[in-house]
Write a protein that holds these residues in place. Structure first.
Motif, PDB file in Angstrom:
ATOM      1  N   PHE A 128       0.850  -1.184   0.000  1.00  0.00           N
ATOM      2  CA  PHE A 128       0.000   0.000   0.000  1.00  0.00           C
ATOM      3  C   PHE A 128       0.886   1.234   0.000  1.00  0.00           C
ATOM      4  O   PHE A 128       1.824   1.328   0.779  1.00  0.00           O
ATOM      5  CB  PHE A 128      -0.914   0.014   1.227  1.00  0.00           C
ATOM      6  CG  PHE A 128      -2.079  -0.918   1.096  1.00  0.00           C
ATOM      7  CD1 PHE A 128      -3.301  -0.461   0.624  1.00  0.00           C
ATOM      8  CD2 PHE A 128      -1.952  -2.252   1.431  1.00  0.00           C
ATOM      9  CE1 PHE A 128      -4.372  -1.321   0.493  1.00  0.00           C
ATOM     10  CE2 PHE A 128      -3.022  -3.121   1.309  1.00  0.00           C
ATOM     11  CZ  PHE A 128      -4.237  -2.654   0.840  1.00  0.00           C
ATOM     12  N   LEU A 129       0.566   2.183  -0.880  1.00  0.00           N
ATOM     13  CA  LEU A 129       1.312   3.428  -0.980  1.00  0.00           C
ATOM     14  C   LEU A 129       0.371   4.592  -0.695  1.00  0.00           C
ATOM     15  O   LEU A 129      -0.804   4.545  -1.058  1.00  0.00           O
ATOM     16  CB  LEU A 129       1.903   3.587  -2.386  1.00  0.00           C
ATOM     17  CG  LEU A 129       2.792   2.445  -2.869  1.00  0.00           C
ATOM     18  CD1 LEU A 129       3.155   2.647  -4.331  1.00  0.00           C
ATOM     19  CD2 LEU A 129       4.042   2.354  -2.015  1.00  0.00           C
ATOM     20  N   ALA A 130       0.878   5.615  -0.075  1.00  0.00           N
ATOM     21  CA  ALA A 130       0.074   6.793   0.227  1.00  0.00           C
ATOM     22  C   ALA A 130      -0.178   7.600  -1.040  1.00  0.00           C
ATOM     23  O   ALA A 130       0.647   7.621  -1.955  1.00  0.00           O
ATOM     24  CB  ALA A 130       0.798   7.663   1.255  1.00  0.00           C
ATOM     25  N   VAL A 131      -1.328   8.258  -1.073  1.00  0.00           N
ATOM     26  CA  VAL A 131      -1.640   9.159  -2.178  1.00  0.00           C
ATOM     27  C   VAL A 131      -0.561  10.217  -2.226  1.00  0.00           C
ATOM     28  O   VAL A 131      -0.146  10.740  -1.196  1.00  0.00           O
ATOM     29  CB  VAL A 131      -3.028   9.806  -1.979  1.00  0.00           C
ATOM     30  CG1 VAL A 131      -3.299  10.856  -3.040  1.00  0.00           C
ATOM     31  CG2 VAL A 131      -4.115   8.755  -1.988  1.00  0.00           C
TER      32      VAL A 131
ATOM     33  N   THR B 174       2.508   9.646  -3.227  1.00  0.00           N
ATOM     34  CA  THR B 174       3.818   9.015  -3.213  1.00  0.00           C
ATOM     35  C   THR B 174       4.405   9.081  -4.616  1.00  0.00           C
ATOM     36  O   THR B 174       3.706   8.859  -5.605  1.00  0.00           O
ATOM     37  CB  THR B 174       3.706   7.527  -2.777  1.00  0.00           C
ATOM     38  OG1 THR B 174       3.140   7.481  -1.481  1.00  0.00           O
ATOM     39  CG2 THR B 174       5.048   6.840  -2.787  1.00  0.00           C
TER      40      THR B 174
ATOM     41  N   LEU C   8       5.847   7.704  -7.677  1.00  0.00           N
ATOM     42  CA  LEU C   8       5.779   6.356  -8.221  1.00  0.00           C
ATOM     43  C   LEU C   8       6.742   6.202  -9.393  1.00  0.00           C
ATOM     44  O   LEU C   8       6.650   6.925 -10.379  1.00  0.00           O
ATOM     45  CB  LEU C   8       4.354   6.046  -8.690  1.00  0.00           C
ATOM     46  CG  LEU C   8       3.274   6.158  -7.627  1.00  0.00           C
ATOM     47  CD1 LEU C   8       1.898   5.972  -8.251  1.00  0.00           C
ATOM     48  CD2 LEU C   8       3.503   5.152  -6.529  1.00  0.00           C
TER      49      LEU C   8
ATOM     50  N   LEU D 280       0.252  -1.721 -11.013  1.00  0.00           N
ATOM     51  CA  LEU D 280      -0.181  -0.573 -10.224  1.00  0.00           C
ATOM     52  C   LEU D 280      -1.694  -0.579 -10.162  1.00  0.00           C
ATOM     53  O   LEU D 280      -2.369  -0.592 -11.192  1.00  0.00           O
ATOM     54  CB  LEU D 280       0.328   0.728 -10.848  1.00  0.00           C
ATOM     55  CG  LEU D 280      -0.083   2.019 -10.148  1.00  0.00           C
ATOM     56  CD1 LEU D 280       0.486   2.077  -8.726  1.00  0.00           C
ATOM     57  CD2 LEU D 280       0.378   3.224 -10.950  1.00  0.00           C
TER      58      LEU D 280
ATOM     59  N   VAL E 143      -4.790   1.578  -8.757  1.00  0.00           N
ATOM     60  CA  VAL E 143      -5.099   2.915  -8.279  1.00  0.00           C
ATOM     61  C   VAL E 143      -6.581   2.981  -7.947  1.00  0.00           C
ATOM     62  O   VAL E 143      -7.422   2.631  -8.762  1.00  0.00           O
ATOM     63  CB  VAL E 143      -4.756   3.980  -9.350  1.00  0.00           C
ATOM     64  CG1 VAL E 143      -5.035   5.371  -8.845  1.00  0.00           C
ATOM     65  CG2 VAL E 143      -3.315   3.846  -9.789  1.00  0.00           C
TER      66      VAL E 143
ATOM     67  N   ASP F  93      -8.466   5.766  -6.841  1.00  0.00           N
ATOM     68  CA  ASP F  93      -9.208   7.022  -6.815  1.00  0.00           C
ATOM     69  C   ASP F  93      -9.836   7.361  -8.157  1.00  0.00           C
ATOM     70  O   ASP F  93     -10.364   8.437  -8.346  1.00  0.00           O
ATOM     71  CB  ASP F  93      -8.322   8.177  -6.334  1.00  0.00           C
ATOM     72  CG  ASP F  93      -7.191   8.500  -7.295  1.00  0.00           C
ATOM     73  OD1 ASP F  93      -7.030   7.785  -8.298  1.00  0.00           O
ATOM     74  OD2 ASP F  93      -6.466   9.459  -7.030  1.00  0.00           O
TER      75      ASP F  93
ATOM     76  N   PRO G 162      -2.131   7.592 -12.257  1.00  0.00           N
ATOM     77  CA  PRO G 162      -1.132   8.593 -11.877  1.00  0.00           C
ATOM     78  C   PRO G 162      -0.138   8.917 -12.977  1.00  0.00           C
ATOM     79  O   PRO G 162       1.003   9.216 -12.713  1.00  0.00           O
ATOM     80  CB  PRO G 162      -0.428   7.919 -10.698  1.00  0.00           C
ATOM     81  CG  PRO G 162      -0.489   6.487 -11.055  1.00  0.00           C
ATOM     82  CD  PRO G 162      -1.825   6.295 -11.728  1.00  0.00           C
TER      83      PRO G 162
ATOM     84  N   VAL H 210      -2.580   2.123  -4.535  1.00  0.00           N
ATOM     85  CA  VAL H 210      -2.773   3.503  -4.086  1.00  0.00           C
ATOM     86  C   VAL H 210      -4.279   3.659  -3.830  1.00  0.00           C
ATOM     87  O   VAL H 210      -5.047   3.864  -4.762  1.00  0.00           O
ATOM     88  CB  VAL H 210      -2.283   4.527  -5.133  1.00  0.00           C
ATOM     89  CG1 VAL H 210      -2.477   5.948  -4.619  1.00  0.00           C
ATOM     90  CG2 VAL H 210      -0.830   4.274  -5.509  1.00  0.00           C
TER      91      VAL H 210
ATOM     92  N   GLU I  98      -7.547   3.444   3.008  1.00  0.00           N
ATOM     93  CA  GLU I  98      -6.510   2.418   3.163  1.00  0.00           C
ATOM     94  C   GLU I  98      -6.881   1.380   4.217  1.00  0.00           C
ATOM     95  O   GLU I  98      -6.744   0.179   3.985  1.00  0.00           O
ATOM     96  CB  GLU I  98      -5.153   3.029   3.494  1.00  0.00           C
ATOM     97  CG  GLU I  98      -4.076   1.968   3.608  1.00  0.00           C
ATOM     98  CD  GLU I  98      -2.685   2.518   3.828  1.00  0.00           C
ATOM     99  OE1 GLU I  98      -1.823   1.724   4.243  1.00  0.00           O
ATOM    100  OE2 GLU I  98      -2.438   3.709   3.577  1.00  0.00           O
TER     101      GLU I  98
END
Length: 124
Positions: free
Chosen positions: A15-18, A20, A22, A30, A32, A34, A38, A98, A104
Motif C-alpha cells: 500500500f502506498l500513500a496518495v 507518493t 511512483l 499498479l 489505483v 481514486d 497517476p 494507491v 486504506e
C-alpha cells in the motif's frame, strides 16, 4: 521492496500513500483506487484503475457474507490474479496499491478478511 515475490510464493502487495512518487517497474502492477491513473502506463506490468471498490460488508449492515459475492479490493485482486494466470494480464510479481484518500484501512481489512486474497498476496 527488496524481493518482489515473497519467499512463500505469494505476490507482494504494498500500500502506498496518495501523492507518493511512483517509479514504474516492469514487475509491478499498479492498482489505483481514486479513479485516476497517476500518469502513463508505460513501464508498469499494468495499471488497473478501480472506480469503486466497496468493502465486502457494504450491502449488508450485519456483514452477511453467505449471500454477498466477493467484492471490494479482494474481489478486484481475485480478478487480476485470474487474468495474470490466464495470460490476460502481463506477468507481475508485485502489486502497488494507491487507495482512495481515507480508504486504506478499509482496503487492508478487506484483504485481511478474504482467505483467497491472503493465500495469493502478502501485504507489506
Amino acid at each position: 521492496m527488496e524481493h518482489a515475490t515473497m519467499t512463500d510464493g505469494r505476490i507482494a502487495l504494498e500500500f502506498l500513500a496518495v501523492g507518493t512518487s511512483l517509479t514504474p517497474r516492469a514487475d509491478t502492477l499498479l492498482l489505483v483506487g481514486d479513479g485516476r491513473a497517476p500518469g502513463p502506463a508505460e513501464g508498469w506490468a499494468g495499471v488497473v484503475v478501480v472506480r469503486s471498490a466497496p468493502t465486502a460488508f457494504a450491502q449488508h449492515a450485519a456483514g452477511c457474507l453467505c449471500c454477498t459475492p466477493r467484492r471490494g479490493l479482494a474481489g478486484v485482486l481475485g480478478e487480476i490474479f485470474r487474468q495474470r494466470a490466464t495470460g490476460g494480464q502481463k506477468w507481475f510479481t508485485r502489486v502497488a496499491v494507491v487507495p482512495p484518500p481515507g480508504q486504506e484501512a478499509a482496503w487492508r481489512a478487506d484483504v485481511a478478511q478474504d482467505v483467497l486474497a491472503q493465500a495469493r498476496f502478502c501485504v507489506r
